[in-house]
Scaffold this motif. Structure first.
Motif, mmCIF file in Angstrom:
data_model
loop_
_atom_site.group_PDB
_atom_site.id
_atom_site.type_symbol
_atom_site.label_atom_id
_atom_site.label_comp_id
_atom_site.label_asym_id
_atom_site.label_seq_id
_atom_site.Cartn_x
_atom_site.Cartn_y
_atom_site.Cartn_z
ATOM 1 N N CYS A 65 -37.736 38.474 -19.515
ATOM 2 C CA CYS A 65 -37.113 37.203 -19.889
ATOM 3 C C CYS A 65 -36.555 36.451 -18.686
ATOM 4 O O CYS A 65 -36.657 35.236 -18.605
ATOM 5 N N HIS A 66 -35.922 37.187 -17.771
ATOM 6 C CA HIS A 66 -35.264 36.493 -16.662
ATOM 7 C C HIS A 66 -36.202 36.288 -15.476
ATOM 8 O O HIS A 66 -35.805 35.671 -14.493
ATOM 9 N N GLY A 67 -37.419 36.861 -15.553
ATOM 10 C CA GLY A 67 -38.428 36.592 -14.522
ATOM 11 C C GLY A 67 -38.301 37.506 -13.319
ATOM 12 O O GLY A 67 -37.242 38.031 -13.010
ATOM 13 N N VAL A 68 -39.424 37.689 -12.651
ATOM 14 C CA VAL A 68 -39.427 38.436 -11.404
ATOM 15 C C VAL A 68 -38.570 37.660 -10.402
ATOM 16 O O VAL A 68 -38.553 36.427 -10.427
ATOM 17 N N GLU A 69 -37.783 38.389 -9.594
ATOM 18 C CA GLU A 69 -36.844 37.754 -8.648
ATOM 19 C C GLU A 69 -35.755 36.968 -9.378
ATOM 20 O O GLU A 69 -35.061 36.166 -8.772
ATOM 21 N N ALA A 70 -35.642 37.191 -10.695
ATOM 22 C CA ALA A 70 -34.557 36.596 -11.489
ATOM 23 C C ALA A 70 -34.508 35.072 -11.439
ATOM 24 O O ALA A 70 -33.435 34.472 -11.494
ATOM 25 N N VAL A 71 -35.693 34.459 -11.354
ATOM 26 C CA VAL A 71 -35.693 32.992 -11.285
ATOM 27 C C VAL A 71 -35.650 32.349 -12.667
ATOM 28 O O VAL A 71 -35.566 31.130 -12.789
ATOM 29 N N GLY A 72 -35.753 33.178 -13.700
ATOM 30 C CA GLY A 72 -35.657 32.639 -15.064
ATOM 31 C C GLY A 72 -37.012 32.292 -15.631
ATOM 32 O O GLY A 72 -37.962 32.008 -14.894
ATOM 33 N N THR A 73 -37.150 32.357 -16.958
ATOM 34 C CA THR A 73 -38.353 31.932 -17.671
ATOM 35 C C THR A 73 -37.874 31.086 -18.849
ATOM 36 O O THR A 73 -36.669 30.855 -19.005
ATOM 37 N N LYS A 74 -38.823 30.681 -19.696
ATOM 38 C CA LYS A 74 -38.359 29.879 -20.836
ATOM 39 C C LYS A 74 -37.547 30.725 -21.822
ATOM 40 O O LYS A 74 -36.839 30.200 -22.668
ATOM 41 N N ASN A 75 -37.656 32.042 -21.697
ATOM 42 C CA ASN A 75 -36.890 32.901 -22.604
ATOM 43 C C ASN A 75 -35.533 33.321 -22.057
ATOM 44 O O ASN A 75 -34.749 33.948 -22.779
ATOM 45 N N GLY A 76 -35.266 33.053 -20.808
ATOM 46 C CA GLY A 76 -33.988 33.501 -20.262
ATOM 47 C C GLY A 76 -33.637 32.735 -19.023
ATOM 48 O O GLY A 76 -34.532 32.322 -18.266
ATOM 49 N N PRO A 77 -32.348 32.524 -18.766
ATOM 50 C CA PRO A 77 -31.937 31.716 -17.612
ATOM 51 C C PRO A 77 -32.092 32.483 -16.297
ATOM 52 O O PRO A 77 -32.232 33.703 -16.292
ATOM 53 N N THR A 78 -32.050 31.757 -15.225
ATOM 54 C CA THR A 78 -32.060 32.402 -13.909
ATOM 55 C C THR A 78 -30.772 33.180 -13.711
ATOM 56 O O THR A 78 -29.722 32.811 -14.250
ATOM 57 N N LEU A 79 -30.842 34.285 -12.978
ATOM 58 C CA LEU A 79 -29.637 35.090 -12.738
ATOM 59 C C LEU A 79 -29.191 34.992 -11.292
ATOM 60 O O LEU A 79 -28.300 35.713 -10.868
ATOM 61 N N ILE A 80 -29.834 34.100 -10.536
ATOM 62 C CA ILE A 80 -29.430 33.964 -9.135
ATOM 63 C C ILE A 80 -28.050 33.319 -9.090
ATOM 64 O O ILE A 80 -27.830 32.250 -9.665
ATOM 65 N N GLY A 81 -27.127 34.024 -8.469
ATOM 66 C CA GLY A 81 -25.780 33.476 -8.327
ATOM 67 C C GLY A 81 -24.857 33.753 -9.503
ATOM 68 O O GLY A 81 -23.712 33.319 -9.487
ATOM 69 N N VAL A 82 -25.311 34.471 -10.565
ATOM 70 C CA VAL A 82 -24.391 34.724 -11.673
ATOM 71 C C VAL A 82 -23.390 35.816 -11.304
ATOM 72 O O VAL A 82 -22.303 35.901 -11.876
ATOM 73 N N GLY A 83 -23.785 36.687 -10.367
ATOM 74 C CA GLY A 83 -22.829 37.660 -9.859
ATOM 75 C C GLY A 83 -22.771 38.943 -10.654
ATOM 76 O O GLY A 83 -23.213 39.040 -11.802
ATOM 77 N N ALA A 84 -22.155 39.960 -10.003
ATOM 78 C CA ALA A 84 -22.055 41.289 -10.595
ATOM 79 C C ALA A 84 -21.117 41.286 -11.790
ATOM 80 O O ALA A 84 -21.262 42.085 -12.712
ATOM 81 N N ALA A 85 -20.122 40.381 -11.804
ATOM 82 C CA ALA A 85 -19.176 40.318 -12.920
ATOM 83 C C ALA A 85 -19.931 40.005 -14.200
ATOM 84 O O ALA A 85 -19.724 40.624 -15.250
ATOM 85 N N SER A 86 -20.857 39.062 -14.092
ATOM 86 C CA SER A 86 -21.631 38.657 -15.250
ATOM 87 C C SER A 86 -22.512 39.805 -15.739
ATOM 88 O O SER A 86 -22.594 40.083 -16.932
ATOM 89 N N VAL A 87 -23.161 40.500 -14.770
ATOM 90 C CA VAL A 87 -24.032 41.617 -15.145
ATOM 91 C C VAL A 87 -23.217 42.681 -15.862
ATOM 92 O O VAL A 87 -23.590 43.168 -16.932
ATOM 93 N N ASN A 88 -22.072 43.019 -15.295
ATOM 94 C CA ASN A 88 -21.257 44.073 -15.896
ATOM 95 C C ASN A 88 -20.846 43.688 -17.316
ATOM 96 O O ASN A 88 -20.917 44.485 -18.240
ATOM 97 N N PHE A 89 -20.433 42.422 -17.499
ATOM 98 C CA PHE A 89 -20.008 41.994 -18.832
ATOM 99 C C PHE A 89 -21.164 42.071 -19.827
ATOM 100 O O PHE A 89 -21.057 42.658 -20.894
ATOM 101 N N GLN A 90 -22.296 41.476 -19.434
ATOM 102 C CA GLN A 90 -23.415 41.372 -20.383
ATOM 103 C C GLN A 90 -23.985 42.745 -20.723
ATOM 104 O O GLN A 90 -24.321 43.004 -21.882
ATOM 105 N N VAL A 91 -24.099 43.615 -19.698
ATOM 106 C CA VAL A 91 -24.741 44.913 -19.922
ATOM 107 C C VAL A 91 -23.769 45.890 -20.583
ATOM 108 O O VAL A 91 -24.120 46.562 -21.545
ATOM 109 N N MET A 92 -22.532 45.917 -20.095
ATOM 110 C CA MET A 92 -21.623 46.953 -20.577
ATOM 111 C C MET A 92 -20.971 46.610 -21.925
ATOM 112 O O MET A 92 -20.326 47.445 -22.542
#
Lengths: 266, 371, 531
Positions: A65-92
Motif C-alpha cells: 500500500c505504501h509503495g517501495v521506498e515508501a513513496v505511497g500508492t493510491k491505497n496508502g500515503p507516503t511515509l517519507i518524513g512521518v517519523g518513528a513516532a508515527s510508525v510506533n503509534f500505528q503499528v503498536m
C-alpha cells in the motif's frame, strides 16, 4: 371483581427481591469490583534489530500500500518524513497493517513486537527524518511539576470535542469516529498528539509543548485510575445513557412495583 | 355490599337522558351488568398460620427499615470523606445511600405487604354524581350573582365599572418597564455584532495566551485561538471570548479553493475561522485534517474548510465567518481586521451588520449528498 | 399493657382529636375523604410515581439549597478534586463541586435530585399516555388534562433551569444553544436574548436568574397546579375500567382509610427508596468531568437531559440552508421550522380533549376508561404521536447511534428525516389494524366462546372442537364500551352546510368509518340459533 389469571405462586416478596437484586447486580457489582486495571507498560526497547531488518519487514508487510521506498500508492500515503513516532503509534496500537479498507483504521492487537516496530521506525527515519518516539522523560507522569489540572484544561480545549470530556470517544463525519481514550499507553497518547494519525489534527510542540503533553497524559491516566465516585458511570456518555437508564431499569422496576402493589394476592 | 341492580342508573338519571350523545351509538340491546362476582378470600383470610406469617413478614420489613436508617447514620461517620480521595467519596455515597434506601424500602414493602395481605381485601363501590351542581345550587349561585350586581350596581353604573376595568388593565404596566434594566442600556445588536479582533491583534493560544508564529503552525495542525492580550480576570472575559474564539488550521496550500476576494485572507495555507457555529452557537471544533471537514458536535453541521467553510451537511445555513489574517514583522500571526460579518447564530438584524466594504460573500453551501 | 393504661391512651387520642376538631372542623374532612374509593389498576399509579418523585425532588433540593451558591463570580478552585485545582470557575460551579466532593451525602443528594427529576418527567409522560389511551381526559376531565399538560411543561422548565445551574461545560453549552435559538426569533430575538442573559452571552446574571426561577417561581406555580390537579381528581373521582359490578354511576375499589392510604403511603417509600438505591449505585451528571463553562471547549456527546431531547433532535433533522433574507432582515427557518413543528405538536396534545369532543359531539360524562383497542383511531393517533416524538428524540442521539452501531452519522440523520414523515403514517395504519383485529377477536369470543381444546365426535362422524361460552362477567367486560358512528353533515338553521360541519364530518368519518360495535343481546341470540 374482574377475573385475574394469577397463575404461578410467586412469593409476595419476589418482586421486591428482584428489584433489589437487579439493581444491586448492575450497579453494586460494578461498584464493589474495583476496576484497577492498569495499562500494561510496553517492554523497554532493547533494539537488537536494525534499520535493515526494518526495511525487510516493511517490504514484506507495508510496501503493497505504501509503495517501495515508501513513496505511497493510491491505497496508502507516503511515509517519507512521518517519523518513528508515527510508525510506533500505528503499528503498536494494531492500526497498521490495515485490517480492511473502511472509513478509518481500527485498533486491534498489534501484529508486530516492539523490536520489529522499532526497526521499521528506524527504517522510516532513514528515508526522511520525522518526529521520533518521545523521550521517557515526557512519559513519566509522576515527575515533579506534572500538573493534572493543566492537562485537564488542555484536554477540554483541544481534545474533548472529539474524544468527549471523559475520553469516551465520539462521532466524526461519514462513519469516522474519535476513539475511546481509556487505558491507552502514554507513549501512544503522546505520539497521537505529535503526529495526528488519520484525521486527527497535529498538535506539534509549539501548540502543546512536551510538558503540556505530559500533563494531558497524566490527566488521562488519572481518569483511568480514579474510581467513578457516584457509582456505575453508564459509559460516561452523558445524558443519553442516563435517559435510557431511567426509562428502562428505573421506570421499569417502578412499573413492576405498581403491578405488584395493585395485584390481588391469592 | 351489593352491586347496583340497575347497571347504568345514576343519581341524576333523568338529567343524563337529556344530554346530547353526539355520534355515539346508543342501544337498548346491550347486556346487563352481572354485578360483582362472588368474593374470593385470600389465603391469609382462611389460614390463621398464613396470617401470622404475613404479620411476621411485615414486622421483618419494618425491622429492616430501622436497621437501614441506623446503618445510614453509622455510615455517615464510618465512611467520612478524606480530602482528594475519590475512593472515600464513593464509599460515602454508596453506603450512606444503601442505608437510606433500606430505611425507605423497608417501610414501603412493609406497608404495602400489610395492605395486600392483612387489610380488608373486599372492594367497595361508591356512587358517582354528575359533576354539575344540583338545580337548586345552580339557581342559588345565579341568584347570588344577580344580588351582587343589583347591590353594587355593576351593570347599571357603567362609567365606574369601565373605569375600574381600565385602571386594572393599566396598573401592571409599570412593572413591564421596570424590567428594562435587567440588561445594560447599550444596544443589544451593536453589542453582539463586533468582537475584540482588530487590525494587528496577534493570534494567541487558548488558554495560555501565547502568541503564535506562522511557522509554528505545521500542516495538519489545528490551534485553538483567542486574541492576544485578553485579561482572564476581566468581568467580561467569557463574553468576549464567546465572540472571539477562532480555530486556526494549516492545509496544504494547493487544497484551498479560495475565491478571488479572499485570497489575501489566508497565509500560505493557514486559515482562521470563527469557532462559533452559525446554527445555534456551539463551538465547531472537530477538525478532520485529511478531509478538511469541520464538524459541530451539537447538531452535526459540517463545514468544508477548503471551500471557505461552506456548509456540506447539517442544519447550519451559512459558512463560518473567516478571520482575515496576515503575519507581522516578527513573524507572528495577526488579524487584518475584525470579522467582516457578525459571528455565530443568525439573528434578525444580522444583515445590517455585515461590513459591506470588506466582506466578500462566498457560496453559502455545497450540499452534495454525503450519506 | 394494662387496661387502665389502654384506657388512658385512648382517651388521650380522643382528647387530642376533640381539641383539633373544635378548632378546625377536621372531622368533616375526615368523613368526606376517609372512605373515598380509589380503583385498583397498576396504570392508575403512574401519576403517583410523578407525585412522589416530585416530593423526592423537593426534599433533596432543599438539602442542596443549603450548600449551593448561584453566584457567577469568578474564583480559583480550592476544593479537593485534583484535576480542577487552581482552575478559574464561577462560585456556582465551585459550590456544586463542593457538594459533590467535600460534603458527606452531598453527592448522594445531588444524584437523588437529578435522578428523581428524570423520573418525574418520565412518569408524567407515561401517565399522560395512560390517560390518553384510555380516554380518561373526556368530560368532565378536560380541564384536568390541560392542567396536567401544564404540569408537564413546568416539569420540563424546572428540569432545564436545574440543568443549567451547575455552570459546567455541559450546562453552559446548553445555554449557548438556547441563546442561539432565541436569537433566531424574528424581530425581537436579539433583544430577548440580551434581556435574558443581562447583556452578552454568557454574562454573569444568568445562573442567579435561573436559580430564582428554579427554586421559587416555577415550584410555586407547579405546586399550585399540582394542588388543583389533585383537587379536581377528588371532585371528578377516578375513572375505572369496565368490569362486573362497575357502572357509569359508581366507582369500585379500596377506601382511602386504610387500604389505599397504606398502599399509596407505602408506595411513596418504595418510589423514594428506588430513587435512593439508583442514586447510591449509578452516577448521574458527573459535573467534574466537564470543567467550568468556557465558550471555547465543547464535549463530544453534548446532549440535553432526555425530556429536552426531542427539541434538540428536531434541530438536528433540519436540512442545510434553511435561512432567508427578507428586506435586509434574516429569517432563520432552520430554527423557526422545528420550533413551529414542536409548538403545533404540543398545542395538539394540550387541546386534544376538546378536539375529540368536537368530533364526537358527545356531551355525556365519561367515567369508564376505554380499553385502547375499543377506540382504534384514537389509539392509532397516539401511536403516531409517540413515533413522531420518538424519532425527534432519537435524532438527539444520532452521534451516539453512529459510534455505537458503526454507522455514518449523516446516514443516521437521513434515515431519521425519512422516518419523521413515514414513521407516524405507518404506525397509525398498523396500530389501527391491530386494534380492530383485537376488537374482532373480542367479538368472536363473546359470540362463539373460546376454544376449549376438547375435540368431540358427533354422531354423524364429524369432529368438532367444543367452544366454551364466556361467563357473564367476562362478557360484560368485553361488551361494555362506547361505540360511535360517523356524524351526518346536517344543514344548520339557515339551511346551509358550513365549512366547520364539513370538516367535522370528514374527521368523524376518518375516525369512525372502520368500526366494530359491541355485541348485543340479539346478536348473541342469533349466533346461538345459527349453531
Amino acid at each position: 371483581m374482574a377475573k385475574r389469571k394469577n397463575r404461578g405462586r410467586r412469593h409476595p416478596l419476589a418482586s421486591a427481591a428482584l428489584l433489589i437484586l437487579g439493581l444491586a447486580a448492575v450497579g453494586g457489582g460494578y461498584t464493589v469490583v474495583s476496576e484497577a486495571a492498569d495499562a500494561s507498560a510496553p517492554a523497554p526497547a532493547a533494539s537488537q534489530l536494525t534499520a535493515e531488518d526494518g526495511q525487510r519487514l516493511y517490504m514484506a508487510n507495508c510496501a503493497t500500500c505504501h509503495g517501495v521506498e515508501a513513496v505511497g500508492t493510491k491505497n496508502g500515503p507516503t511515509l517519507i518524513g512521518v517519523g518513528a513516532a508515527s510508525v510506533n503509534f500505528q503499528v503498536m496500537t494494531g492500526r497498521m497493517p490495515l485490517a480492511f479498507q473502511g472509513p478509518q483504521a481500527d485498533q486491534r492487537n498489534p501484529q508486530f513486537t516492539q523490536e520489529q516496530s522499532d526497526a521499521m521506525g528506524e527504517y522510516i527515519q532513514t528515508l526522511g527524518a520525522g518526529p521520533d518516539k518521545p523521550d521517557e522523560e515526557w512519559l513519566d507522569t509522576s515527575a515533579t511539576g506534572v500538573d493534572i489540572a493543566n492537562g485537564a484544561e488542555l484536554f477540554r480545549i483541544n481534545c474533548a470535542m472529539c474524544h468527549n470530556v471523559a475520553g469516551a470517544g465520539g462521532a466524526l463525519t461519514e462513519g469516522k469516529f474519535a476513539p475511546n481514550l481509556h487505558d491507552i499507553d502514554g507513549a501512544h497518547i503522546y505520539e497521537a498528539m505529535l503526529t495526528g494519525p488519520q484525521n486527527m489534527p497535529v498538535f506539534n510542540d509549539n501548540n502543546i509543548s512536551p510538558e503540556e503533553k505530559r500533563d494531558v497524559i497524566a490527566y488521562l491516566h488519572y481518569l483511568d485510575e480514579s474510581p467513578s465516585v457516584g457509582g456505575w458511570d453508564l459509559g460516561s456518555l452523558g445524558p443519553v445513557s442516563e435517559g435510557l437508564f431511567i426509562w428502562t431499569l428505573g421506570l421499569g422496576s417502578i412499573v413492576a412495583l405498581t403491578v405488584w402493589l395493585t395485584s390481588r394476592p391469592n | 355490599m351489593t352491586a347496583h341492580e340497575n347497571a347504568d342508573a345514576t343519581p341524576h338519571g333523568d338529567a343524563l337522558d337529556k344530554i346530547d350523545t353526539g355520534s355515539a351509538v346508543v342501544t337498548d340491546d346491550g347486556f346487563e351488568n352481572p354485578g360483582f362476582p362472588p368474593h374470593k378470600p385470600r389465603q391469609t383470610d382462611l389460614d390463621p398460620q398464613k396470617e401470622k406469617r404475613a404479620e411476621r413478614q411485615v414486622f421483618g420489613w419494618f425491622l429492616l427499615s430501622m436497621v437501614g436508617s441506623v446503618f445510614a447514620i453509622v455510615a455517615y461517620f464510618a465512611f467520612p470523606i478524606t480530602e482528594s480521595d475519590l475512593g472515600s467519596v464513593r464509599l460515602n455515597n454508596l453506603f450512606l445511600g444503601l442505608g437510606l434506601s433500606l430505611g425507605l424500602l423497608g417501610i414501603g414493602f412493609g406497608a404495602v405487604h400489610w395492605a395486600r395481605q392483612l387489610m380488608s381485601g373486599e372492594e367497595i363501590a361508591e356512587d358517582r354524581h354528575l359533576t354539575r351542581g344540583t338545580e337548586a345550587t345552580r339557581a342559588r349561585a345565579v341568584e347570588i350573582f344577580k344580588l351582587g350586581d343589583e347591590e353594587s350596581g355593576f351593570s347599571r353604573r357603567s362609567l365606574i365599572r369601565n373605569s375600574l376595568i381600565a385602571a386594572l388593565a393599566l396598573f401592571p404596566l409599570p412593572a413591564v418597564f421596570m424590567f428594562r434594566d435587567i440588561a445594560p442600556k447599550e444596544d443589544a445588536v451593536e453589542a453582539i455584532a463586533h468582537t475584540m479582533w482588530e487590525a494587528g491583534t496577534r493570534l494567541a493560544l487558548d488558554p495560555t495566551g501565547t502568541p503564535i508564529k506562522a511557522d509554528d503552525v505545521t500542516i495538519g495542525s489545528a490551534f485553538h485561538v483567542i486574541p492576544f492580550g485578553m485579561d482572564n480576570h476581566a468581568h467580561d472575559y467569557l463574553d468576549q471570548k464567546a465572540l472571539a474564539v477562532v480555530l486556526l488550521m494549516r492545509l496544504p496550500a494547493e487544497d484551498l479553493n479560495e475565491v478571488e476576494g479572499r485570497r489575501g485572507w489566508s497565509y500560505d495555507g493557514i486559515v482562521a475561522y470563527s469557532k462559533i457555529c452559525t446554527h445555534v452557537g456551539c463551538p465547531v471544533a472537530l477538525y478532520e485534517q485529511h478531509t478538511h471537514h469541520l464538524l459541530c458536535p451539537c447538531h452535526q453541521s459540517t463545514f468544508d474548510v477548503t471551500n471557505h467553510a461552506a456548509v456540506i451537511f447539517g442544519p447550519a445555513a451559512r459558512p463560518l465567518p473567516q478571520l482575515p489574517i496576515a503575519v507581522d514583522d516578527e513573524g507572528y500571526l495577526v488579524a487584518q481586521s475584525d470579522f467582516t460579518e457578525p459571528i455565530g447564530p443568525s439573528f434578525w438584524e444580522r444583515q445590517n451588520h455585515v461590513n459591506n466594504d470588506e466582506h466578500v460573500q462566498v457560496l453559502g453551501q455545497n450540499t452534495e449528498d454525503r450519506a | 399493657m394494662t387496661a387502665t393504661q389502654a384506657a388512658r391512651k385512648q382517651s388521650l387520642t380522643s382528647k387530642a382529636s376533640n381539641y383539633l376538631d373544635e378548632r378546625t372542623s377536621i372531622s368533616g374532612a375526615v368523613s368526606f375523604l376517609g372512605r373515598k374509593i380509589f380503583p385498583d389498576h397498576w396504570s392508575f399509579m403512574l401519576g403517583e410515581v410523578a407525585l412522589y418523585s416530585f416530593v423526592a425532588i423537593l426534599i433533596s433540593g432543599t438539602f442542596l439549597t443549603f450548600f449551593f451558591d448561584p453566584s457567577m463570580t469568578h474564583v480559583p478552585y480550592e476544593g479537593s478534586y485534583v484535576p480542577l485545582k487552581g482552575i478559574g470557575m464561577s462560585v456556582a460551579y465551585h459550590s456544586a463541586l463542593d457538594i459533590s466532593f467535600d460534603i458527606r451525602g452531598g453527592l448522594l443528594m445531588r444524584q437523588v435530585h437529578h435522578w428523581s427529576a428524570l423520573l418525574f418527567v418520565a412518569s408524567i409522560g407515561l401517565h399522560m399516555l395512560r390517560v390518553f389511551f384510555t380516554g380518561a381526559y373526556r368530560k368532565p376531565r378536560e380541564i384536568n388534562w390541560v392542567i396536567g399538560f401544564l404540569l408537564f411543561i413546568l416539569a420540563m422548565a424546572e428540569g432545564f433551569t436545574g440543568y443549567s445551574l451547575p455552570d459546567d461545560l455541559l450546562s453552559g453549552n446548553g445555554l449557548a444553544i438556547i441563546n442561539g435559538m432565541v436569537k433566531g426569533i424574528p424581530l425581537i430575538g436579539t433583544w430577548i436574548s440580551y434581556f435574558f442573559f443581562g447583556g452578552l452571552f454568557p454574562g454573569t446574571a444568568i445562573v442567579p436568574r435561573l436559580y430564582i426561577l428554579h427554586i421559587m417561581l416555577l415550584p410555586a406555580i407547579l405546586i399550585a397546579s399540582l394542588g388543583l390537579h389533585m383537587l379536581l381528581l377528588i371532585i371528578n373521582k377516578h375513572t375505572q375500567f369496565a368490569g362486573p359490578g362497575r357502572t357509569k354511576g359508581n366507582v369500585v375499589g379500596s377506601p382511602i382509610m386504610p387500604v389505599f392510604a397504606a398502599k399509596a403511603g407505602g408506595f411513596f417509600f418504595l418510589v423514594f427508596g428506588a430513587i435512593m438505591l439508583i442514586a447510591s449505585l449509578v452516577t448521574i451528571n458527573p459535573i467534574w468531568n466537564y470543567g467550568p463553562y468556557d465558550p471555547s471547549p465543547v464535549s463530544a456527546g453534548t446532549q440535553p437531559d432526555w425530556y429536552i431531547g426531542f427539541a434538540d433532535g428536531a434541530l438536528r433533522l433540519v436540512p442545510p440552508g434553511w435561512e432567508v433574507e427578507l428586506f435586509g432582515y434574516t429569517l432563520t427557518i432552520a430554527i423557526l421550522a422545528p420550533m413551529a413543528v414542536m409548538g403545533v405538536f404540543l398545542v395538539l396534545v394540550a387541546f386534544w380533549p376538546f378536539i375529540e369532543a368536537w368530533i364526537t359531539g358527545d356531551k355525556r360524562e365519561h367515567h369508564m376508561a376505554d380499553r385502547p383497542r375499543n377506540n382504534p383511531t384514537r389509539t392509532a393517533i397516539g401511536a403516531a404521536g409517540i413515533i413522531f416524538y420518538a424519532v425527534m428524540w432519537a435524532a438527539a442521539s444520532s452521534d451516539l447511534m453512529a459510534t455505537h452501531f458503526s454507522l455514518n452519522v449523516f446516514y443516521v440523520i437521513h434515515v431519521l428525516q425519512a422516518l419523521l414523515i413515514l414513521g407516524p403514517i405507518i404506525g397509525f395504519w398498523l396500530t389501527k389494524r391491530i386494534a380492530i383485529g383485537l376488537q374482532k377477536k373480542d367479538r368472536e369470543m363473546v359470540l362463539h366462546g373460546f376454544e376449549s381444546g376438547r375435540i368431540v365426535r358427533k354422531p354423524g362422524g364429524e369432529f368438532i372442537e367444543v367452544h366454551q361460552p364466556v361467563d357473564e362477567y367476562e362478557r360484560w367486560r368485553l361488551t361494555s364500551f362506547d361505540a360511535y358512528e360517523p356524524t351526518k353533515e346536517r344543514p344548520n338553521s339557515a339551511g346551509r352546510i358550513t365549512a366547520g360541519t364539513k370538516i367535522r364530518g370528514s374527521l368523524s368519518r376518518w375516525f369512525f368509518e372502520d368500526r366494530i360495535t359491541p355485541v348485543t343481546k340479539s346478536e348473541l341470540e342469533q349466533s346461538k340459533h345459527d349453531h
